[in-house]
Design a protein around this motif. Structure first.
Motif, mmCIF file in Angstrom:
data_model
loop_
_atom_site.group_PDB
_atom_site.id
_atom_site.type_symbol
_atom_site.label_atom_id
_atom_site.label_comp_id
_atom_site.label_asym_id
_atom_site.label_seq_id
_atom_site.Cartn_x
_atom_site.Cartn_y
_atom_site.Cartn_z
ATOM 1 N N ALA A 151 -5.830 -17.282 5.267
ATOM 2 C CA ALA A 151 -5.752 -17.765 3.882
ATOM 3 C C ALA A 151 -6.180 -16.671 2.910
ATOM 4 N N CYS A 152 -7.245 -15.962 3.280
ATOM 5 C CA CYS A 152 -7.729 -14.864 2.441
ATOM 6 C C CYS A 152 -6.675 -13.754 2.346
ATOM 7 N N LEU A 153 -6.064 -13.414 3.471
ATOM 8 C CA LEU A 153 -5.039 -12.366 3.480
ATOM 9 C C LEU A 153 -3.817 -12.777 2.666
ATOM 10 N N LEU A 154 -3.390 -14.021 2.844
ATOM 11 C CA LEU A 154 -2.229 -14.513 2.108
ATOM 12 C C LEU A 154 -2.455 -14.444 0.603
ATOM 13 N N MET A 155 -3.637 -14.863 0.159
ATOM 14 C CA MET A 155 -3.917 -14.866 -1.269
ATOM 15 C C MET A 155 -4.154 -13.460 -1.802
ATOM 16 N N LEU A 156 -4.668 -12.563 -0.962
ATOM 17 C CA LEU A 156 -4.806 -11.166 -1.383
ATOM 18 C C LEU A 156 -3.428 -10.560 -1.639
ATOM 19 N N LEU A 157 -2.486 -10.833 -0.740
ATOM 20 C CA LEU A 157 -1.119 -10.331 -0.930
ATOM 21 C C LEU A 157 -0.491 -10.915 -2.191
ATOM 22 N N ARG A 158 -0.766 -12.191 -2.436
ATOM 23 C CA ARG A 158 -0.255 -12.802 -3.658
ATOM 24 C C ARG A 158 -0.899 -12.169 -4.889
ATOM 25 N N TYR A 159 -2.194 -11.898 -4.797
ATOM 26 C CA TYR A 159 -2.887 -11.255 -5.918
ATOM 27 C C TYR A 159 -2.268 -9.892 -6.214
ATOM 28 N N ARG A 160 -2.036 -9.105 -5.173
ATOM 29 C CA ARG A 160 -1.484 -7.770 -5.354
ATOM 30 C C ARG A 160 -0.061 -7.804 -5.917
ATOM 31 N N SER A 161 0.688 -8.835 -5.558
ATOM 32 C CA SER A 161 2.057 -8.926 -6.054
ATOM 33 C C SER A 161 2.130 -9.502 -7.465
ATOM 34 N N THR A 162 1.056 -10.125 -7.929
ATOM 35 C CA THR A 162 1.054 -10.773 -9.247
ATOM 36 C C THR A 162 0.337 -9.959 -10.314
ATOM 37 N N VAL A 163 -0.735 -9.311 -9.919
ATOM 38 C CA VAL A 163 -1.589 -8.599 -10.881
ATOM 39 C C VAL A 163 -1.290 -7.102 -10.842
ATOM 40 N N PRO A 164 -0.985 -6.493 -11.957
ATOM 41 C CA PRO A 164 -0.770 -5.030 -11.998
ATOM 42 C C PRO A 164 -2.058 -4.274 -11.671
ATOM 43 N N ARG A 165 -1.889 -3.094 -11.119
ATOM 44 C CA ARG A 165 -3.040 -2.277 -10.743
ATOM 45 C C ARG A 165 -3.874 -1.863 -11.958
ATOM 46 N N GLN A 166 -3.295 -1.941 -13.139
ATOM 47 C CA GLN A 166 -4.026 -1.530 -14.338
ATOM 48 C C GLN A 166 -5.078 -2.537 -14.778
ATOM 49 N N SER A 167 -5.081 -3.722 -14.195
ATOM 50 C CA SER A 167 -6.077 -4.726 -14.563
ATOM 51 C C SER A 167 -7.478 -4.209 -14.255
ATOM 52 N N PRO A 168 -8.433 -4.386 -15.158
ATOM 53 C CA PRO A 168 -9.784 -3.817 -14.978
ATOM 54 C C PRO A 168 -10.485 -4.234 -13.687
ATOM 55 N N MET A 169 -10.214 -5.449 -13.184
ATOM 56 C CA MET A 169 -10.911 -5.940 -11.992
ATOM 57 C C MET A 169 -10.098 -5.742 -10.711
ATOM 58 N N TYR A 170 -8.935 -5.130 -10.807
ATOM 59 C CA TYR A 170 -8.017 -5.060 -9.680
ATOM 60 C C TYR A 170 -8.667 -4.442 -8.435
ATOM 61 N N HIS A 171 -9.233 -3.285 -8.565
ATOM 62 C CA HIS A 171 -9.776 -2.570 -7.401
ATOM 63 C C HIS A 171 -11.044 -3.240 -6.865
ATOM 64 N N THR A 172 -11.851 -3.781 -7.749
ATOM 65 C CA THR A 172 -13.063 -4.472 -7.301
ATOM 66 C C THR A 172 -12.710 -5.711 -6.495
ATOM 67 N N ILE A 173 -11.711 -6.464 -6.954
ATOM 68 C CA ILE A 173 -11.288 -7.667 -6.239
ATOM 69 C C ILE A 173 -10.632 -7.315 -4.913
ATOM 70 N N ASN A 174 -9.849 -6.234 -4.872
ATOM 71 C CA ASN A 174 -9.265 -5.791 -3.604
ATOM 72 C C ASN A 174 -10.359 -5.428 -2.599
ATOM 73 N N ALA A 175 -11.384 -4.736 -3.061
ATOM 74 C CA ALA A 175 -12.482 -4.367 -2.163
ATOM 75 C C ALA A 175 -13.213 -5.614 -1.665
ATOM 76 N N PHE A 176 -13.439 -6.574 -2.562
ATOM 77 C CA PHE A 176 -14.088 -7.822 -2.164
ATOM 78 C C PHE A 176 -13.258 -8.544 -1.102
ATOM 79 N N SER A 177 -11.954 -8.548 -1.271
ATOM 80 C CA SER A 177 -11.076 -9.210 -0.311
ATOM 81 C C SER A 177 -11.156 -8.546 1.059
#
Length: 354
Positions: A151-177
């Motif tokens: 479930a975590c992996l599925l939603m991480l992939l969805r997050y990456r496909s929905t949110v541009p890398r330019q979002s301020p929290m993008y990298h922090t959320i990827n690391a948390f995932s």
């Protein structure tokens, strides 16, 4: 059961069979990462630690003598070579030894004696008796951990496909995932095969998730405007994690201390996120998702307090807890997606981030 054996069966709950009487006739042959939201719950969770440190079942003379005689009979010489040649490859790969198999068989011998006398089923080595499915020691908990990870992996992939890398929290959320995925991986491994290493990795990785959640909250609430603050908090959390792991590894693996530490940092995580949700309830329409997630995660941990013998020898309170957290991933990442897109839009418009 002979009357003499029943009289010799002495336990805190009444009589129980002696090892000498029962082992000869019953000798088996070898065959084959949340926390409470109230102070009262904290106390109850800490009380649960005693069940991890000692268990009635593995203290039983009938169990200990059964294991000794089984090992002596089946785990030396030609008998051991026969066991190894007949053992399925998946059992060997997951580290099941002849002695481990003796413990498993003798556990069920002891459980049968308890049930025959009408006594409560005991725990063994800090856990309830579970039926082994293939190489999985705790099949329901292992499956639940795997599903949480998926479930975590599925939603991480969805997050990456929905949110541009330019979002301020993008990298922090990827690391948390990634930290969360690692924790669920080790939780799956631990519930598949409980060893010294897998237990430590399960505990340590669960702590890492809670600490990183605090860092995630810090970045979201303070770090976007004051990066130095979040960097300092990050360093402190790394030091705290290093100290925690070092103490448990090189000084003493104290279950009580580990529980207290996780409850404490979990409460910090809970209160920090809830304060942010309350402050932004009028400006962020999706704030309720975050508030509901943290309340659910900490509230669902109360399921651990049920601590009942596994139904059908598979499903216990811990497995129910893990199963109940699977849907929470979808709600949490829905919040993260909404918030990341909001931050991206406000940054483009030059609006001050709250």
């Amino acid at each position: 059961m002979p009357l003499s054996s029943r009289r010799a069966f002495v336990s805190p709950h009444g009589p129980r069979p002696t090892a000498t009487t029962m082992v000869a006739s019953a000798l088996p042959r070898c065959t084959s990462v949340r926390l409470p939201a109230v102070a009262a719950t904290v106390v109850l969770l800490l009380m649960l630690v005693n069940t991890v440190q000692s268990s009635q079942g593995d203290k039983e003379p009938v169990y200990r003598d059964c294991v000794k005689q089984c090992v002596r009979t089946n785990c030396t010489g030609a008998q051991l070579r026969g066991f190894q040649s007949a053992q399925p490859q998946y059992m060997a790969l997951t580290g099941w030894s002849c002695r481990d198999d003796c413990r498993y068989q003798c556990m069920w011998t002891t459980v049968g004696l308890y049930q025959a006398e009408g006594y409560t089923v005991p725990q063994f080595h800090g856990k309830w008796p579970f039926v082994r499915v293939l190489c999985f020691e705790e099949p329901a908990s292992a499956l639940a951990s795997l599903l949480n990870g998926l479930a975590c992996l599925l939603m991480l992939l969805r997050y990456r496909s929905t949110v541009p890398r330019q979002s301020p929290m993008y990298h922090t959320i990827n690391a948390f995932s990634l930290v969360s995925l690692n924790a669920w991986f080790w939780s799956t491994v631990f519930h598949t095969r409980d060893t010294y290493l897998t237990e430590k990795m399960d505990y340590f990785c669960a702590t890492a998730v809670i600490l990183y959640s605090i860092y995630l909250c810090c970045v979201r609430t303070l770090g976007l405007r004051r990066p130095v603050v979040s960097s300092m908090v990050g360093v402190l959390l790394i030091l705290a994690f290093t100290s925690h792991v070092s103490f448990l590894t090189f000084v003493s693996f104290d279950y009580g201390y580990n529980m207290a530490a996780n409850v404490t940092i979990g409460m910090v995580n809970l209160l920090w996120w809830l304060c942010w949700c309350w402050q932004n309830r009028r400006t962020l329409p999706y704030w309720w998702k975050c508030g509901l997630v943290v309340l659910l995660l900490h509230g669902l941990a109360l399921l651990e307090l049920l601590d009942f013998p596994p139904m059908l020898w598979v499903l216990d309170a811990h497995a129910v807890w893990h199963l109940s957290t699977i849907p929470v991933h979808f709600l949490f990442y829905s919040f993260l997606i909404d918030d990341s897109l909001y931050l991206l839009n406000t940054e483009k418009m030059g609006v001050k981030v709250e």
